[in-house]
Design a protein around this motif. Sequence first.
Motif, short mmCIF file in Angstrom:
data_model
loop_
_atom_site.label_atom_id
_atom_site.label_comp_id
_atom_site.label_asym_id
_atom_site.label_seq_id
_atom_site.Cartn_x
_atom_site.Cartn_y
_atom_site.Cartn_z
N GLY A 202 37.94 48.56 40.59
CA GLY A 202 37.79 47.25 41.21
C GLY A 202 38.73 46.23 40.62
N TRP A 203 38.80 46.19 39.29
CA TRP A 203 39.69 45.23 38.63
C TRP A 203 41.16 45.56 38.91
CZ3 TRP A 203 40.80 40.77 36.98
CH2 TRP A 203 41.92 40.57 36.16
N HIS A 204 41.53 46.81 38.87
CA HIS A 204 42.92 47.23 39.12
C HIS A 204 43.37 46.79 40.51
CE1 HIS A 204 46.26 50.04 39.96
NE2 HIS A 204 46.43 50.08 38.65
N ASP A 205 42.56 47.05 41.51
CA ASP A 205 42.92 46.66 42.88
C ASP A 205 42.97 45.15 43.03
OD1 ASP A 205 42.92 49.35 43.39
OD2 ASP A 205 41.01 49.37 44.46
N HIS A 206 42.05 44.46 42.38
CA HIS A 206 42.04 43.00 42.46
C HIS A 206 43.29 42.40 41.84
CE1 HIS A 206 40.84 38.84 41.99
NE2 HIS A 206 40.99 38.96 40.70
N VAL A 210 46.10 40.09 43.80
CA VAL A 210 46.47 38.72 43.39
C VAL A 210 47.98 38.63 43.18
CG1 VAL A 210 46.25 37.00 41.57
CG2 VAL A 210 44.23 38.19 42.41
N CYS A 211 48.55 39.63 42.51
CA CYS A 211 50.01 39.62 42.29
C CYS A 211 50.76 39.58 43.61
CB CYS A 211 50.41 40.85 41.47
SG CYS A 211 49.90 40.81 39.75
N ASP A 261 50.84 29.62 38.75
CA ASP A 261 50.43 29.45 40.14
C ASP A 261 49.13 30.14 40.50
OD1 ASP A 261 51.57 31.87 39.63
OD2 ASP A 261 52.58 32.07 41.56
N ALA A 262 48.63 31.01 39.66
CA ALA A 262 47.41 31.77 39.98
C ALA A 262 46.60 32.00 38.72
CB ALA A 262 47.76 33.10 40.63
N PRO A 263 45.98 30.94 38.19
CA PRO A 263 45.14 31.13 36.99
C PRO A 263 44.17 32.29 37.21
CG PRO A 263 45.29 28.82 37.53
CD PRO A 263 45.91 29.55 38.67
N LEU A 264 44.16 33.20 36.27
CA LEU A 264 43.46 34.47 36.47
C LEU A 264 42.60 34.75 35.24
CD1 LEU A 264 43.27 36.99 38.33
CD2 LEU A 264 45.21 37.92 37.04
N PRO A 315 39.93 29.41 36.66
CA PRO A 315 39.19 29.85 37.86
C PRO A 315 39.18 31.37 37.95
CG PRO A 315 40.79 28.14 38.40
CD PRO A 315 41.08 28.58 36.99
N VAL A 316 38.12 31.91 38.46
CA VAL A 316 38.02 33.34 38.69
C VAL A 316 38.26 33.59 40.17
CG1 VAL A 316 36.54 35.36 38.53
CG2 VAL A 316 36.39 33.56 36.81
N LEU A 317 39.16 34.50 40.47
CA LEU A 317 39.59 34.68 41.84
C LEU A 317 38.79 35.71 42.59
CD1 LEU A 317 43.43 34.43 41.29
CD2 LEU A 317 41.78 32.63 41.72
N PHE A 318 37.60 36.04 42.10
CA PHE A 318 36.70 36.90 42.85
C PHE A 318 35.28 36.55 42.46
CE2 PHE A 318 38.05 39.14 39.03
CZ PHE A 318 36.84 39.44 38.43
N ASP A 319 34.36 36.95 43.31
CA ASP A 319 32.94 36.60 43.09
C ASP A 319 32.18 37.88 42.78
OD1 ASP A 319 30.45 35.60 43.03
OD2 ASP A 319 30.26 35.27 45.18
N THR A 320 31.56 37.93 41.59
CA THR A 320 30.79 39.11 41.20
C THR A 320 29.31 38.82 41.13
OG1 THR A 320 30.98 38.60 38.86
CG2 THR A 320 32.71 39.96 39.82
N THR A 321 28.91 37.68 41.62
CA THR A 321 27.50 37.33 41.47
C THR A 321 26.62 38.07 42.44
OG1 THR A 321 27.81 35.43 42.94
CG2 THR A 321 28.02 35.06 40.57
N GLY A 322 27.19 38.51 43.54
CA GLY A 322 26.45 39.33 44.49
C GLY A 322 25.27 38.58 45.09
#
Length: 322
Positions: A202-206, A210-211, A261-264, A315-322
């Motif tokens: 999941g992290w690898h694909d994310h 983003v890149c 440009d993309a705080p990660l 900022p986190v560029l994905f939501d894991t809270t479900g």
Amino acid sequence: MDLLRHLRHFVVVAHELHFGRAAEQLGMAQPPLSQSIQRLERELTVELFDRSRRQVRLTTAGELLLGEAEELLAGEGRLRNLMGQVRAGELGVLRAGVPPETPAVTLRALLDELASRAPGLDVELHELTTGEQVRMLTERNLDVGLVHHPVTADGLRFGAPVDVPLGVLLPRTSPLARGREVTLAALAGLDLVAAPRATAPGWHDHLLAVCRRHGYRPARVRPARNPEFLFGLVLAGGAVAVEPATVARREPRIAWRPIADAPLAKRTSAAWPDRSAHPAAPMFGQLAAEVLAAAEPAPHTSAGPPSVPAARPWPVLFDTTG
């Protein structure tokens, strides 16, 4: 017959040698207390109290039973306390997984906190990638783990997440290291060194998504399982990595620059099975979040180019809270 309850009544009466005072101490009426003692006597087929005189006295059977009853009730108390500790996750064996890149100081802090909170808990640590942990958690071969999100597996619960800011690892001799920040688009043409996809799919694909979204399509994605190999590939030239600032501190020839440009951020949390979870799993998750949050580097304050983030949280560029 509730033998332990009747024995508790008997012990109080035996110490008070007065049914009225014993009933008051037990918070009950005297007739039910007398009935409880009579039922115990019928069950044991002996008389426990001599009621032939004005003062209640223990019979020989009562005197012998008193010591045995007190020992039995004390054992019951110890048993209940023991089971309470098990329910609270303070005893037993906890099989826990941690990522291979977890710093030694972080592991030590986590183990110290666990030992302080639950000294009777035996923590069995396993060095496992997120992919391995998720598989073992779903197969119930692991009680709790520290995983990198996003994780899409069903049947898992997650503890409080900790977001660690990421930046670009570059050779200090790279022209890109002269600036205070680096855009992802500026990395065009360079290889990306990253953990193999199987370690945290999941992290690898994310990360790759983003890149690409911000103009960086790596020429190649080069897998690296340990920091030393990662440093070697970056220092050889033609490759960069996206990692926390703490990774760069292991190698003085490596510079860390925040992404403009993309705080990660990489999100990490504890995970455990949703059903029949180990009682200590939530406690492990809470302590792990506290230790990971405390391990984040402080902002850079010197006049030169920063080697750690200038501000938090990113900022986190994905939501894991479900």
